[in-house]
Enzyme design. Structure first.
Site, PDB file in Angstrom:
ATOM      1  N   ILE A  73      76.254  56.883  29.293  1.00  0.00           N
ATOM      2  CA  ILE A  73      76.190  56.428  27.905  1.00  0.00           C
ATOM      3  C   ILE A  73      74.774  55.980  27.555  1.00  0.00           C
ATOM      4  O   ILE A  73      74.144  55.253  28.321  1.00  0.00           O
ATOM      5  CB  ILE A  73      77.161  55.242  27.698  1.00  0.00           C
ATOM      6  CG1 ILE A  73      78.581  55.667  28.064  1.00  0.00           C
ATOM      7  CG2 ILE A  73      77.084  54.719  26.277  1.00  0.00           C
ATOM      8  CD1 ILE A  73      79.532  54.523  28.278  1.00  0.00           C
ATOM      9  N   CYS A  74      74.317  56.399  26.395  1.00  0.00           N
ATOM     10  CA  CYS A  74      73.031  55.957  25.864  1.00  0.00           C
ATOM     11  C   CYS A  74      73.317  54.933  24.765  1.00  0.00           C
ATOM     12  O   CYS A  74      73.733  55.288  23.668  1.00  0.00           O
ATOM     13  CB  CYS A  74      72.241  57.144  25.312  1.00  0.00           C
ATOM     14  SG  CYS A  74      70.650  56.681  24.636  1.00  0.00           S
ATOM     15  N   LEU A  75      73.120  53.669  25.093  1.00  0.00           N
ATOM     16  CA  LEU A  75      73.351  52.575  24.156  1.00  0.00           C
ATOM     17  C   LEU A  75      72.357  51.470  24.502  1.00  0.00           C
ATOM     18  O   LEU A  75      72.319  51.002  25.644  1.00  0.00           O
ATOM     19  CB  LEU A  75      74.799  52.078  24.280  1.00  0.00           C
ATOM     20  CG  LEU A  75      75.255  50.984  23.338  1.00  0.00           C
ATOM     21  CD1 LEU A  75      75.203  51.448  21.880  1.00  0.00           C
ATOM     22  CD2 LEU A  75      76.673  50.545  23.684  1.00  0.00           C
TER      23      LEU A  75
END
Length: 178
Positions: free
Chosen positions: A109-111
């Site tokens: 996940i890119c957060l």
């Protein structure tokens, strides 16, 4: 410094540090669970489950978007809180296959909030908590979709080139994997 002979003899300074960090983490998590439970009551977007009460640091999050491209989907996330929490962010992985610019095929996940070192002001800080992480993961399916800072480059490119094809593929993934 790590010394194998000391560990063989039963002297492990790192073990004491780790035990202290685990105790701090578990105390923080126990406090945060109250906030999570009260936030959970009056909403339908997410559900948090602790599979084992003896392991508060392992959580299952289910996100069910009520609007937008991902409406009708049910996305499962695994949240693991490291012993160094709250100095380090939780480690999150999406277990449901999804066509999304900020979630790749293996569930990474890119957060910003999940980044230990972030160039912007939105990265992890010791003042952040699990409720903020949950809200961030939920928002990935609405207003935090970021096509400019994509982890799944193919999904982002498809969106910029053909939005309708992107939406159809996202719906196809929802039907197949949710």
């Amino acid at each position: 410094m790590f010394n194998l002979q000391n560990r063989i003899n039963g002297n492990d300074d790192d073990r004491q540090y780790l035990e202290t960090r685990i105790a701090v983490r578990d105390k923080l998590l126990a406090q945060e669970m109250k906030d999570l439970e009260s936030s959970l009551r009056n909403q339908k977007l997410w559900n948090l489950h602790v599979p084992s009460t003896s392991k508060l640091h392992e959580l299952d999050l289910t996100v069910t978007p009520q609007e937008g491209i991902y409406k009708g989907g049910k996305f499962l996330f695994k949240i693991n809180v490291p012993p160094e929490y709250n100095n380090m962010p939780p480690v999150c992985k999406c277990l449901t296959k999804v066509w999304h610019p900020n979630i790749n095929e293996d569930g990474s996940i890119c957060l910003s909030i999940l980044r230990q070192n972030s160039l912007d002001q939105f990265g992890w800080r010791p003042t952040r908590n699990l409720l903020e992480v949950v809200h961030g993961l939920v928002a990935l399916f609405t207003d935090l979709i970021d096509f400019d800072d994509a982890l799944n480059i193919q999904a982002a490119q498809q969106y910029t080139q053909n939005k309708e094809a992107f939406k159809n593929r996202a719906r196809e993934y929802i039907q197949r994997y949710c």
